[in-house]
Scaffold this motif. Structure first.
Motif, PDB file in Angstrom:
ATOM      1  N   ALA A 242       4.819   2.259   8.156  1.00 57.42           N
ATOM      2  CA  ALA A 242       4.330   1.974   6.805  1.00 57.42           C
ATOM      3  C   ALA A 242       4.379   0.478   6.523  1.00 57.42           C
ATOM      4  N   GLY A 246       1.140  -1.838   5.946  1.00 56.33           N
ATOM      5  CA  GLY A 246       1.146  -2.493   4.645  1.00 56.33           C
ATOM      6  C   GLY A 246       0.999  -4.002   4.769  1.00 56.33           C
ATOM      7  N   SER A 307      -1.168   2.889  -2.167  1.00 55.97           N
ATOM      8  CA  SER A 307      -1.886   2.615  -0.927  1.00 55.97           C
ATOM      9  C   SER A 307      -3.227   3.346  -0.888  1.00 55.97           C
ATOM     10  N   VAL A 337      -0.969  -2.334  -3.048  1.00 57.20           N
ATOM     11  CA  VAL A 337       0.018  -2.606  -1.997  1.00 57.20           C
ATOM     12  C   VAL A 337       1.198  -3.420  -2.485  1.00 57.20           C
ATOM     13  N   VAL A 340       4.533  -1.642  -2.033  1.00 58.65           N
ATOM     14  CA  VAL A 340       4.806  -0.999  -0.743  1.00 58.65           C
ATOM     15  C   VAL A 340       5.993  -1.650  -0.049  1.00 58.65           C
ATOM     16  N   THR A 341       5.931  -2.966   0.120  1.00 55.39           N
ATOM     17  CA  THR A 341       6.999  -3.665   0.836  1.00 55.39           C
ATOM     18  C   THR A 341       8.354  -3.511   0.152  1.00 55.39           C
ATOM     19  N   SER A 393      -6.240   0.863   7.103  1.00 52.60           N
ATOM     20  CA  SER A 393      -4.833   0.496   7.224  1.00 52.60           C
ATOM     21  C   SER A 393      -4.058   0.854   5.958  1.00 52.60           C
ATOM     22  N   VAL A 397      -0.887   3.807   5.359  1.00 49.97           N
ATOM     23  CA  VAL A 397       0.401   3.635   4.670  1.00 49.97           C
ATOM     24  C   VAL A 397       0.726   4.877   3.853  1.00 49.97           C
ATOM     25  N   SER A 398      -0.266   5.404   3.155  1.00 53.40           N
ATOM     26  CA  SER A 398      -0.054   6.613   2.353  1.00 53.40           C
ATOM     27  C   SER A 398       0.345   7.786   3.227  1.00 53.40           C
ATOM     28  N   CYS A 400       1.882   7.619   6.179  1.00 51.37           N
ATOM     29  CA  CYS A 400       3.264   7.384   6.628  1.00 51.37           C
ATOM     30  C   CYS A 400       4.268   7.689   5.515  1.00 51.37           C
TER      31      CYS A 400
END
Length: 433
Positions: A242, A246, A307, A337, A340-341, A393, A397-398, A400
């Motif tokens: 992810a 991301g 995501s 995004v 996400v991190t 990409s 992420v979604s 994962c």
């Protein structure tokens, strides 16, 4: 009205940890903004500059084994201080380094220090959230962007008076040292032992510790840490994936959005830079508000929905075309995004320092390799397909995120009256699959 001691302690630590995020953004943007000066002083070509940037990224990516060891031995507080001071030394070294090979060595060391600080400061942020049961990681990541902005402004101001790197980098290094001194007292001190004990095996460890005692359990725990280092759990790998996709999305948007607007959408020269501006502004704004969203909806839902929004918005913009739809699609990416991190870092920190180090290294790899991969795709096909890969990409992420055990939303975001390490361990274990 006087704030309670708990609120005072939370705010004090929050500001101290925010200073670390600010410091990292400030240090990176400081030397990157003076690449033209470095190029002129060392008489470098374009390929040599590219290798410089690559060397810094490689240093950060390969720092994972070292960071994992240092986190277990020293904890995130001491590692944060050491690595932050090292970044100041790097700036001073860059201002006086005499030749290209030594510059490569200095920037490799810079990448290692960045990797150390990245893991340590995110561990501090995750520990702060766990201790006070309050979300703050997204705001902390927003201060990284603020540090980059201030560094750019300082670079512009200093170069108006002198082009000497020693003056600029010396001033920046002094500011970094002041930040470390001011932030150090507010950093958390007890996060490393907790991180070493958390994760999926925590409930299994509890009865053994009660039966055998902490002294007898110390050696098996260390061996277990080494096993996790050698063979990461499946949940950790999903977090790493992810993070990779991301950061691929983030990095590619920064590197390719302006070119897409210019070459594909035929935007004017004055409009092309708006792609980066739109993504950056939306990310900062979203990170300012994302902690409230995390408290209300939970990290898992925020990552999955965000995501998907990023991927769908960008894909729709590619299909429709035009400057305005494209900028709207880019805004969707920045908004989607942004959290996400921070959320993945929090989830990784709950699994222990080894997991956090691995996930951070994978994220650095994605940030480093992602724009290049998009470039290869664009060269083989077209930039439209390259940007379509960015949309894919984001959607990955979604996917994962559905495999990660996220914490449930906190029903009461206010801090507990008397936080202490015992409840902290309980909150570190994922309670939502």
């Amino acid at each position: 009205m006087h704030m309670s001691p708990v609120r005072d302690d939370f705010r004090r630590s929050q500001l101290a940890i925010a200073a670390l995020f600010f410091l990292l953004g400030f240090q990176y943007a400081t030397w990157v903004s003076r690449i033209p000066a470095l190029k002129a002083r060392l008489d470098l070509g374009e390929a040599q500059i590219g290798l410089l940037l690559m060397t810094c990224g490689v240093g950060a990516a390969v720092s994972f084994p070292l960071v994992a060891v240092l986190m277990r031995r020293f904890g995130s507080r001491l590692l944060s201080v050491i690595s932050a001071l090292a970044l100041g030394v790097v700036l001073v070294a860059l201002s006086v380094v005499p030749d290209y090979p030594l510059t490569l060595l200095v920037l490799f060391c810079d990448g290692v220090a960045v990797g150390c600080l990245n893991v340590a400061m995110n561990a501090q942020g995750a520990a702060l959230e766990a201790r006070y049961a309050r979300t703050t990681m997204s705001r902390l990541h927003a201060t990284f962007s603020a540090g980059s902005l201030l560094a750019a402004l300082l670079a512009s101001g200093v170069t108006a008076f002198t082009g000497t790197l020693a003056v600029h980098f010396g001033l920046a290094a002094a500011l970094l040292a002041v930040l470390v001194v001011v932030a150090r007292p507010g950093l958390l001190t007890d996060d490393a032992p907790a991180a070493a004990q958390d994760g999926p095996d925590q409930e299994q460890d509890g009865p053994d510790q009660e039966q055998d005692g902490p002294d007898q359990e110390q050696a098996p725990a260390a061996k277990k840490d080494r096993r996790r280092f050698a063979l990461p759990a499946a949940a950790t790998l999903w977090m790493g994936l992810a993070m990779v996709f991301g950061t691929v999305t983030e990095g590619a948007m920064n590197d390719w959005s302006a070119l897409y607007l210019k070459d594909v959408v035929n935007a004017g020269a004055g409009l092309a830079p708006l792609g980066i501006a739109v993504v950056s502004v939306m990310m900062v704004l979203a990170r300012i508000f994302a902690d409230g969203w995390r408290t209300r909806f939970g990290d898992g839902r925020i990552v999955r929905t965000g995501s998907l929004l990023a991927g769908a918005g960008l894909a729709l913009a590619l299909l429709v075309g035009g400057v305005v739809p494209t900028l709207i699609g880019f805004a969707c990416v920045g908004l989607g995004v942004a959290a996400v991190t921070p959320c993945v870092y929090v989830a990784a920190a709950r699994q222990g320092s080894d997991a956090l180090s691995l996930v951070a290294a994978m994220g650095t790899t994605g940030l480093l390799a992602g724009p290049a991969v998009i470039g290869f795709i664009a060269d083989a096909t077209s930039l439209v397909w390259g940007m379509a890969a960015v949309a894919v990409s984001a959607a990955v992420v979604s996917l994962c995120a559905t495999r990660i055990g996220w914490p449930a939303p906190e029903p009461h975001p206010e801090p507990h009256p008397e936080p202490h390490p015992e409840p902290l361990d309980g909150r570190l274990a994922p309670d939502a699959g």
